[in-house]
Design a protein around this motif. Structure first.
Motif, mmCIF file in Angstrom:
data_model
loop_
_atom_site.group_PDB
_atom_site.id
_atom_site.type_symbol
_atom_site.label_atom_id
_atom_site.label_comp_id
_atom_site.label_asym_id
_atom_site.label_seq_id
_atom_site.Cartn_x
_atom_site.Cartn_y
_atom_site.Cartn_z
ATOM 1 N N SER A 10 31.545 -1.750 -23.519
ATOM 2 C CA SER A 10 32.244 -1.557 -24.784
ATOM 3 C C SER A 10 32.606 -2.890 -25.432
ATOM 4 C CB SER A 10 33.524 -0.745 -24.558
ATOM 5 O OG SER A 10 34.473 -1.518 -23.846
ATOM 6 N N ASP A 11 32.913 -2.820 -26.729
ATOM 7 C CA ASP A 11 33.347 -4.019 -27.449
ATOM 8 C C ASP A 11 34.593 -4.624 -26.801
ATOM 9 O OD1 ASP A 11 31.308 -3.636 -29.244
ATOM 10 O OD2 ASP A 11 32.562 -2.803 -30.838
ATOM 11 N N LEU A 12 35.514 -3.759 -26.403
ATOM 12 C CA LEU A 12 36.782 -4.226 -25.834
ATOM 13 C C LEU A 12 36.562 -4.942 -24.498
ATOM 14 C CD1 LEU A 12 39.847 -4.334 -26.010
ATOM 15 C CD2 LEU A 12 39.924 -2.070 -24.947
ATOM 16 N N THR A 13 35.766 -4.334 -23.633
ATOM 17 C CA THR A 13 35.511 -4.942 -22.323
ATOM 18 C C THR A 13 34.794 -6.271 -22.454
ATOM 19 O OG1 THR A 13 35.364 -2.744 -21.311
ATOM 20 C CG2 THR A 13 34.420 -4.572 -20.076
ATOM 21 N N PHE A 14 33.807 -6.317 -23.335
ATOM 22 C CA PHE A 14 33.052 -7.564 -23.511
ATOM 23 C C PHE A 14 33.938 -8.656 -24.108
ATOM 24 C CE2 PHE A 14 28.216 -8.184 -23.698
ATOM 25 C CZ PHE A 14 28.324 -9.395 -23.032
ATOM 26 N N SER A 15 34.869 -8.279 -24.976
ATOM 27 C CA SER A 15 35.793 -9.270 -25.530
ATOM 28 C C SER A 15 36.665 -9.866 -24.431
ATOM 29 C CB SER A 15 36.675 -8.615 -26.599
ATOM 30 O OG SER A 15 35.924 -8.181 -27.703
ATOM 31 N N MET A 16 37.098 -9.034 -23.484
ATOM 32 C CA MET A 16 37.895 -9.530 -22.362
ATOM 33 C C MET A 16 37.090 -10.509 -21.515
ATOM 34 S SD MET A 16 39.887 -6.036 -21.225
ATOM 35 C CE MET A 16 40.776 -6.858 -19.898
ATOM 36 N N ILE A 41 22.856 -6.928 -22.703
ATOM 37 C CA ILE A 41 23.884 -6.496 -21.760
ATOM 38 C C ILE A 41 24.679 -5.322 -22.317
ATOM 39 C CG2 ILE A 41 25.997 -7.169 -20.576
ATOM 40 C CD1 ILE A 41 24.882 -9.947 -20.271
ATOM 41 N N GLN A 42 25.138 -5.416 -23.571
ATOM 42 C CA GLN A 42 25.956 -4.350 -24.128
ATOM 43 C C GLN A 42 25.163 -3.061 -24.303
ATOM 44 O OE1 GLN A 42 27.797 -5.045 -28.009
ATOM 45 N NE2 GLN A 42 29.688 -4.125 -27.261
ATOM 46 N N LYS A 43 23.900 -3.174 -24.692
ATOM 47 C CA LYS A 43 23.075 -1.987 -24.910
ATOM 48 C C LYS A 43 22.645 -1.352 -23.593
ATOM 49 C CE LYS A 43 23.077 -2.404 -29.396
ATOM 50 N NZ LYS A 43 23.819 -1.458 -30.246
ATOM 51 N N ILE A 44 22.198 -2.183 -22.645
ATOM 52 C CA ILE A 44 21.657 -1.654 -21.386
ATOM 53 C C ILE A 44 22.756 -1.099 -20.498
ATOM 54 C CG2 ILE A 44 20.455 -2.264 -19.249
ATOM 55 C CD1 ILE A 44 18.848 -4.305 -20.876
ATOM 56 N N PHE A 45 23.842 -1.869 -20.336
ATOM 57 C CA PHE A 45 24.905 -1.461 -19.428
ATOM 58 C C PHE A 45 26.031 -0.701 -20.134
ATOM 59 C CE2 PHE A 45 22.940 -5.207 -17.436
ATOM 60 C CZ PHE A 45 22.626 -4.675 -16.190
ATOM 61 N N LYS A 46 25.869 -0.460 -21.441
ATOM 62 C CA LYS A 46 26.852 0.307 -22.211
ATOM 63 C C LYS A 46 28.257 -0.282 -22.096
ATOM 64 C CE LYS A 46 23.579 3.216 -23.147
ATOM 65 N NZ LYS A 46 22.943 3.222 -24.498
ATOM 66 N N ARG A 72 27.066 -2.257 -36.669
ATOM 67 C CA ARG A 72 28.075 -3.213 -37.135
ATOM 68 C C ARG A 72 28.303 -4.350 -36.147
ATOM 69 N NH1 ARG A 72 32.123 0.187 -38.773
ATOM 70 N NH2 ARG A 72 30.817 0.510 -40.602
ATOM 71 N N SER A 73 28.360 -4.035 -34.848
ATOM 72 C CA SER A 73 28.566 -5.096 -33.846
ATOM 73 C C SER A 73 27.435 -6.116 -33.902
ATOM 74 C CB SER A 73 28.659 -4.488 -32.440
ATOM 75 O OG SER A 73 29.792 -3.677 -32.312
ATOM 76 N N LEU A 74 26.192 -5.618 -34.000
ATOM 77 C CA LEU A 74 25.048 -6.523 -34.053
ATOM 78 C C LEU A 74 25.076 -7.356 -35.325
ATOM 79 C CD1 LEU A 74 22.371 -7.547 -32.931
ATOM 80 C CD2 LEU A 74 21.238 -5.604 -34.041
ATOM 81 N N ARG A 75 25.411 -6.720 -36.444
ATOM 82 C CA ARG A 75 25.397 -7.451 -37.717
ATOM 83 C C ARG A 75 26.475 -8.523 -37.741
ATOM 84 N NH1 ARG A 75 23.600 -6.370 -43.046
ATOM 85 N NH2 ARG A 75 23.572 -8.424 -44.024
ATOM 86 N N MET A 76 27.646 -8.220 -37.203
ATOM 87 C CA MET A 76 28.702 -9.227 -37.156
ATOM 88 C C MET A 76 28.329 -10.355 -36.196
ATOM 89 S SD MET A 76 32.326 -7.224 -37.499
ATOM 90 C CE MET A 76 32.755 -6.384 -39.036
ATOM 91 N N THR A 77 27.606 -10.011 -35.138
ATOM 92 C CA THR A 77 27.121 -11.049 -34.228
ATOM 93 C C THR A 77 26.080 -11.927 -34.911
ATOM 94 O OG1 THR A 77 27.518 -9.595 -32.334
ATOM 95 C CG2 THR A 77 26.080 -11.472 -31.974
#
Length: 476
Positions: free
Chosen positions: A345-351, A338-343, A187-192
């Motif tokens: 989260s959606d919340l952290t990346f949004s910040m 970045i999100q896949k390799i370093f795991k 879902r994250s990828l598709r929304m991106t």
């Protein structure tokens, strides 16, 4: 920073678990109409701004055609500098009124749309706004052909778009549609990808607009954009399948039912385990504040660069294209690598996205040369990730039956933003244009800081809460 337990267990039958979707091959669906729509908006944006400045100068400020002609030129003429402040102040006020009228009906409709679509389907939420946008684009072509019409007549062109739901209805339908056809994993990828299709339309439109304006002129450029809107409508009406199984047919009577509002409020504000209610509301407000900024600055970016840096259409469209391209690649690089390799989260990346955006606004506020604007764009390469990642996270912490209702609340709050933000931002710009025209960018940075604070609170609540699934709650 890794966020554990970002979503409730997938084994829970009450959670949005659409694992059967993962076996289907990926194909473009909602991305195509969104691409053509944003391409149309991007192509016409600066041309419409120049027409509005010209009509304001000629009809409202009572200058002659020779003096006002400079506003139609794709090359900035310093001879128009003495008119800039007078004309821009009036044009900014007209733009503010236009944005408010454009957003009024969608703000009211958004209270009904999400819950209504749980019964009558997602497709109408996409088809209706595209039809309204096609009609409004045609009216804009007619307006551009009639030189005797002043700037206030331009406001009438947005009425069909407003009554059909506008961008609020369109994106409500689009994101509800995606929540139906995607699994938690993709879902994250598709929304991106959806955000990327919007960015691609913006980039291509920004790059092509000044060149097309030179070649075909204002009227034919706006005619092209109207044709693109019509393509988006036809494609959606004919090729997009309804994503909600068993959707019923419904009309205006079924839509304007106040029981839908009551149901939406009850579901969004009911008490949930693990501080989920507080998390949802904080995420919703944070995302809505970013929309507040977007609508407030939408008509001021070009005016600011004309006033502060003496840019013309060509310089602004090149910058706009570069700005969007950087965000386009930043979004893909962020989610895919970045999100896949370093795991992350959606919340952290949004910040991270919000923090970089706040830095961009500060640099723009004090920019006095061209490279400062490009530096700001480079620093905020992840800025477009905040909205899709927040929406993705909301879908992961809610049961499937509640997603559309929360999206409806989000869009209802976002629908209010265009009614308030243009008045705030245009008034601030008009008041500070002679002293510090970048003041509105400092306001943007402060509001973005509030978004970071809200996400930080959500992060704290997630650390504090215990892992309780909806399945366990049901068993108890």
């Amino acid at each position: 920073m890794v966020q554990e337990n970002e979503s409730v267990s997938e084994s829970n039958p009450n959670i949005n678990d659409l694992s059967e979707v993962t076996s289907k091959p990926y194909r473009l669906t909602i991305e195509m109409p969104l691409f053509f729509t944003i391409l149309s908006v991007s192509l016409s944006g600066v041309a419409i701004s120049n027409i509005l400045l010209y009509r304001t100068c000629l009809h409202s400020c009572s200058h002659n055609e020779t003096e006002c002609q400079v506003f139609l030129s794709p090359v900035k003429n310093n001879g128009s500098q003495e008119l800039e402040e007078e004309v821009q102040k009036y044009a900014a006020f007209v733009s503010m009124v236009r944005t408010i009228i454009e957003s009024l009906a969608p703000a009211l409709l958004s209270l009904f749309l999400g819950v209504w679509s749980d019964t009558y389907g997602r497709k109408p939420l996409v088809v209706w706004p595209l039809l309204g946008m096609s009609i409004s684009s045609g009216l804009t072509v007619i307006y551009s052909m009639m030189d005797n019409l002043g700037p206030w007549w331009f406001i009438a062109t947005v009425i069909p778009m407003s009554l059909s739901g506008g961008f609020t209805g369109l994106f409500t339908g689009a994101f509800c549609y995606l929540s139906d056809v995607t699994s938690k994993e993709n879902r994250s990828l598709r929304m991106t990808i959806v955000e990327a299709s919007v960015s691609a339309g913006s980039v291509i439109g920004s790059l092509a607009s000044s060149y097309l304006l030179r070649v075909v002129g204002n009227v034919y450029l706006l005619l092209i954009t109207a044709f693109l809107c019509a393509i988006a409508y036809v494609f959606t009406n004919c090729c997009l399948d309804e994503s909600l199984p068993g959707a019923q047919k419904g009309g205006i009577k079924s839509l304007l039912d106040f029981k839908l509002i009551k149901e939406m409020i009850a579901e969004c504000f009911k008490k949930r385990p693990n501080y989920t209610r507080a998390q949802i509301l904080l995420l919703t407000v944070a995302n809505s504040l970013s929309i507040f900024i977007m609508y407030g600055t939408m008509s001021l970016g070009y005016l600011y660069t004309r006033q502060k840096l003496h840019w013309a259409i060509k310089q602004y469209t090149i910058y706009s294209a570069a700005h969007t391209t950087i965000a386009f690649f930043g979004s893909f690089f962020g989610v895919v690598f970045i999100q896949k390799i370093f795991k992350v989260s959606d919340l952290t990346f949004s910040m991270i996205a919000f923090i970089s955006t706040a830095a961009e606004y500060i640099i723009k506020a004090f920019a006095f040369t061209t490279w400062h604007m490009y530096l700001a764009a480079g620093i905020s390469l992840f800025r477009d990730l905040s909205s899709p990642l927040i929406r993705s996270m909301i879908t992961k912490i809610l049961p499937a039956q509640d997603i559309a209702k929360v999206f409806a609340l989000m869009c209802a709050i976002e629908g209010v933003a265009p009614l308030i933000s243009p008045a705030v931002y245009n008034s601030l710009y008009a008041y500070t244009i002679s002293t510090f025209p970048g003041a509105f960018y400092l306001l943007c940075s402060a509001i973005t800081g509030i978004c970071v604070t809200f996400l930080g609170i959500v992060q704290y609540l997630r650390w504090k809460s215990t892992t309780i699934t909806y399945q366990n709650l049901t068993n108890e």
